[in-house]
Design a protein around this motif. Structure first.
Motif, PDB file in Angstrom:
ATOM      1  N   LEU A 252     -64.357 -12.952 -65.389  1.00 26.21           N
ATOM      2  CA  LEU A 252     -64.130 -14.357 -65.075  1.00 26.21           C
ATOM      3  C   LEU A 252     -63.121 -15.031 -66.017  1.00 26.21           C
ATOM      4  N   PRO A 253     -63.162 -14.799 -67.327  1.00 24.55           N
ATOM      5  CA  PRO A 253     -62.166 -15.437 -68.188  1.00 24.55           C
ATOM      6  C   PRO A 253     -60.729 -15.016 -67.867  1.00 24.55           C
ATOM      7  N   LEU A 254     -60.528 -13.887 -67.197  1.00 24.26           N
ATOM      8  CA  LEU A 254     -59.176 -13.432 -66.861  1.00 24.26           C
ATOM      9  C   LEU A 254     -58.675 -14.010 -65.541  1.00 24.26           C
ATOM     10  N   ALA A 255     -59.491 -14.736 -64.817  1.00 24.32           N
ATOM     11  CA  ALA A 255     -59.108 -15.278 -63.516  1.00 24.32           C
ATOM     12  C   ALA A 255     -57.828 -16.130 -63.584  1.00 24.32           C
ATOM     13  N   PRO A 256     -57.681 -17.022 -64.554  1.00 28.50           N
ATOM     14  CA  PRO A 256     -56.426 -17.799 -64.612  1.00 28.50           C
ATOM     15  C   PRO A 256     -55.197 -16.907 -64.822  1.00 28.50           C
ATOM     16  N   VAL A 257     -55.339 -15.871 -65.613  1.00 27.35           N
ATOM     17  CA  VAL A 257     -54.216 -14.965 -65.858  1.00 27.35           C
ATOM     18  C   VAL A 257     -53.855 -14.227 -64.578  1.00 27.35           C
ATOM     19  N   ARG A 258     -54.859 -13.729 -63.872  1.00 25.85           N
ATOM     20  CA  ARG A 258     -54.608 -13.019 -62.616  1.00 25.85           C
ATOM     21  C   ARG A 258     -53.993 -13.957 -61.580  1.00 25.85           C
ATOM     22  N   GLY A 259     -54.470 -15.186 -61.542  1.00 26.18           N
ATOM     23  CA  GLY A 259     -53.900 -16.172 -60.607  1.00 26.18           C
ATOM     24  C   GLY A 259     -52.453 -16.478 -60.927  1.00 26.18           C
ATOM     25  N   THR A 260     -52.155 -16.634 -62.197  1.00 23.51           N
ATOM     26  CA  THR A 260     -50.776 -16.894 -62.616  1.00 23.51           C
ATOM     27  C   THR A 260     -49.877 -15.711 -62.284  1.00 23.51           C
ATOM     28  N   ALA A 261     -50.351 -14.505 -62.504  1.00 23.66           N
ATOM     29  CA  ALA A 261     -49.569 -13.307 -62.183  1.00 23.66           C
ATOM     30  C   ALA A 261     -49.318 -13.221 -60.682  1.00 23.66           C
ATOM     31  N   TRP A 262     -50.323 -13.559 -59.876  1.00 23.77           N
ATOM     32  CA  TRP A 262     -50.171 -13.528 -58.422  1.00 23.77           C
ATOM     33  C   TRP A 262     -49.096 -14.523 -57.977  1.00 23.77           C
ATOM     34  N   ILE A 263     -49.147 -15.732 -58.527  1.00 20.37           N
ATOM     35  CA  ILE A 263     -48.149 -16.759 -58.190  1.00 20.37           C
ATOM     36  C   ILE A 263     -46.757 -16.308 -58.622  1.00 20.37           C
ATOM     37  N   ALA A 264     -46.646 -15.750 -59.817  1.00 24.31           N
ATOM     38  CA  ALA A 264     -45.353 -15.282 -60.313  1.00 24.31           C
ATOM     39  C   ALA A 264     -44.787 -14.181 -59.419  1.00 24.31           C
ATOM     40  N   ASP A 265     -45.625 -13.264 -58.982  1.00 28.19           N
ATOM     41  CA  ASP A 265     -45.173 -12.196 -58.078  1.00 28.19           C
ATOM     42  C   ASP A 265     -44.647 -12.767 -56.767  1.00 28.19           C
ATOM     43  N   HIS A 266     -45.362 -13.737 -56.220  1.00 34.87           N
ATOM     44  CA  HIS A 266     -44.922 -14.330 -54.953  1.00 34.87           C
ATOM     45  C   HIS A 266     -43.633 -15.135 -55.122  1.00 34.87           C
ATOM     46  N   LEU A 267     -43.500 -15.836 -56.234  1.00 35.33           N
ATOM     47  CA  LEU A 267     -42.259 -16.570 -56.494  1.00 35.33           C
ATOM     48  C   LEU A 267     -41.077 -15.618 -56.648  1.00 35.33           C
ATOM     49  N   LEU A 268     -41.289 -14.518 -57.346  1.00 35.78           N
ATOM     50  CA  LEU A 268     -40.232 -13.527 -57.526  1.00 35.78           C
ATOM     51  C   LEU A 268     -39.814 -12.933 -56.186  1.00 35.78           C
ATOM     52  N   GLU A 269     -40.765 -12.605 -55.352  1.00 35.68           N
ATOM     53  CA  GLU A 269     -40.457 -12.034 -54.036  1.00 35.68           C
ATOM     54  C   GLU A 269     -39.680 -13.023 -53.171  1.00 35.68           C
ATOM     55  N   GLU A 270     -40.074 -14.296 -53.211  1.00 29.62           N
ATOM     56  CA  GLU A 270     -39.357 -15.317 -52.444  1.00 29.62           C
ATOM     57  C   GLU A 270     -37.940 -15.495 -52.973  1.00 29.62           C
ATOM     58  N   ALA A 271     -37.775 -15.475 -54.279  1.00 31.15           N
ATOM     59  CA  ALA A 271     -36.430 -15.584 -54.861  1.00 31.15           C
ATOM     60  C   ALA A 271     -35.557 -14.410 -54.429  1.00 31.15           C
ATOM     61  N   ARG A 272     -36.121 -13.201 -54.450  1.00 36.70           N
ATOM     62  CA  ARG A 272     -35.361 -12.024 -53.993  1.00 36.70           C
ATOM     63  C   ARG A 272     -34.970 -12.167 -52.529  1.00 36.70           C
ATOM     64  N   ARG A 273     -35.893 -12.648 -51.721  1.00 35.98           N
ATOM     65  CA  ARG A 273     -35.613 -12.812 -50.297  1.00 35.98           C
ATOM     66  C   ARG A 273     -34.473 -13.805 -50.082  1.00 35.98           C
ATOM     67  N   GLN A 274     -34.503 -14.899 -50.820  1.00 29.93           N
ATOM     68  CA  GLN A 274     -33.458 -15.908 -50.671  1.00 29.93           C
ATOM     69  C   GLN A 274     -32.115 -15.419 -51.184  1.00 29.93           C
ATOM     70  N   VAL A 275     -32.113 -14.676 -52.277  1.00 29.93           N
ATOM     71  CA  VAL A 275     -30.856 -14.161 -52.831  1.00 29.93           C
ATOM     72  C   VAL A 275     -30.195 -13.186 -51.863  1.00 29.93           C
ATOM     73  N   HIS A 276     -31.002 -12.404 -51.149  1.00 27.60           N
ATOM     74  CA  HIS A 276     -30.459 -11.391 -50.256  1.00 27.60           C
ATOM     75  C   HIS A 276     -30.364 -11.851 -48.801  1.00 27.60           C
ATOM     76  N   ASP A 277     -30.716 -13.099 -48.528  1.00 26.46           N
ATOM     77  CA  ASP A 277     -30.619 -13.621 -47.164  1.00 26.46           C
ATOM     78  C   ASP A 277     -29.144 -13.662 -46.762  1.00 26.46           C
ATOM     79  N   PRO A 278     -28.768 -12.934 -45.706  1.00 23.49           N
ATOM     80  CA  PRO A 278     -27.349 -12.878 -45.319  1.00 23.49           C
ATOM     81  C   PRO A 278     -26.729 -14.247 -45.061  1.00 23.49           C
ATOM     82  N   ARG A 279     -27.486 -15.173 -44.479  1.00 24.71           N
ATOM     83  CA  ARG A 279     -26.920 -16.505 -44.227  1.00 24.71           C
ATOM     84  C   ARG A 279     -26.612 -17.229 -45.526  1.00 24.71           C
ATOM     85  N   ALA A 280     -27.490 -17.106 -46.514  1.00 27.09           N
ATOM     86  CA  ALA A 280     -27.255 -17.757 -47.801  1.00 27.09           C
ATOM     87  C   ALA A 280     -26.062 -17.124 -48.514  1.00 27.09           C
TER      88      ALA A 280
END
Length: 89
Positions: free
Chosen positions: A7-35
């Motif tokens: 339970l004490p690690l829940a905030p860390v795991r949540g932060t890591a999950w958010i960071a992973d999703h933000l990174l994936e979205e950034a990669r998607r936007q960088v490689h979007d052919p229209r952009a």
């Protein structure tokens, strides 16, 4: 029991999950052919207006064209995996 211990690690795991999703979205936007095409158009306008030099234009154009040619790296793949794969090819 393990839920209480972890339970004490829940905030860390949540932060890591958010960071992973933000990174994936950034990669998607960088490689979007229209952009990338929009950035190429803006780069051409900057060259036409004299805002950037020929050398800077060529460097950035090459980088953007490479983004268009090479698809985004799938999530979860690490540089170690790519290096290991090259050795076996």
């Amino acid at each position: 029991m393990s839920g209480l211990l972890l339970l004490p690690l829940a905030p860390v795991r949540g932060t890591a999950w958010i960071a992973d999703h933000l990174l994936e979205e950034a990669r998607r936007q960088v490689h979007d052919p229209r952009a990338v095409q929009a950035r190429l158009a803006a780069l051409n306008r900057a060259l036409d207006e004299g805002a950037i030099g020929e050398a800077a234009f060529e460097r950035e154009e090459e980088r953007l064209l490479t983004l268009l040619e090479r698809p985004a790296r799938p999530a979860g793949r690490t540089t170690t995996t790519r290096r290991a794969r090259r050795r076996h090819v």
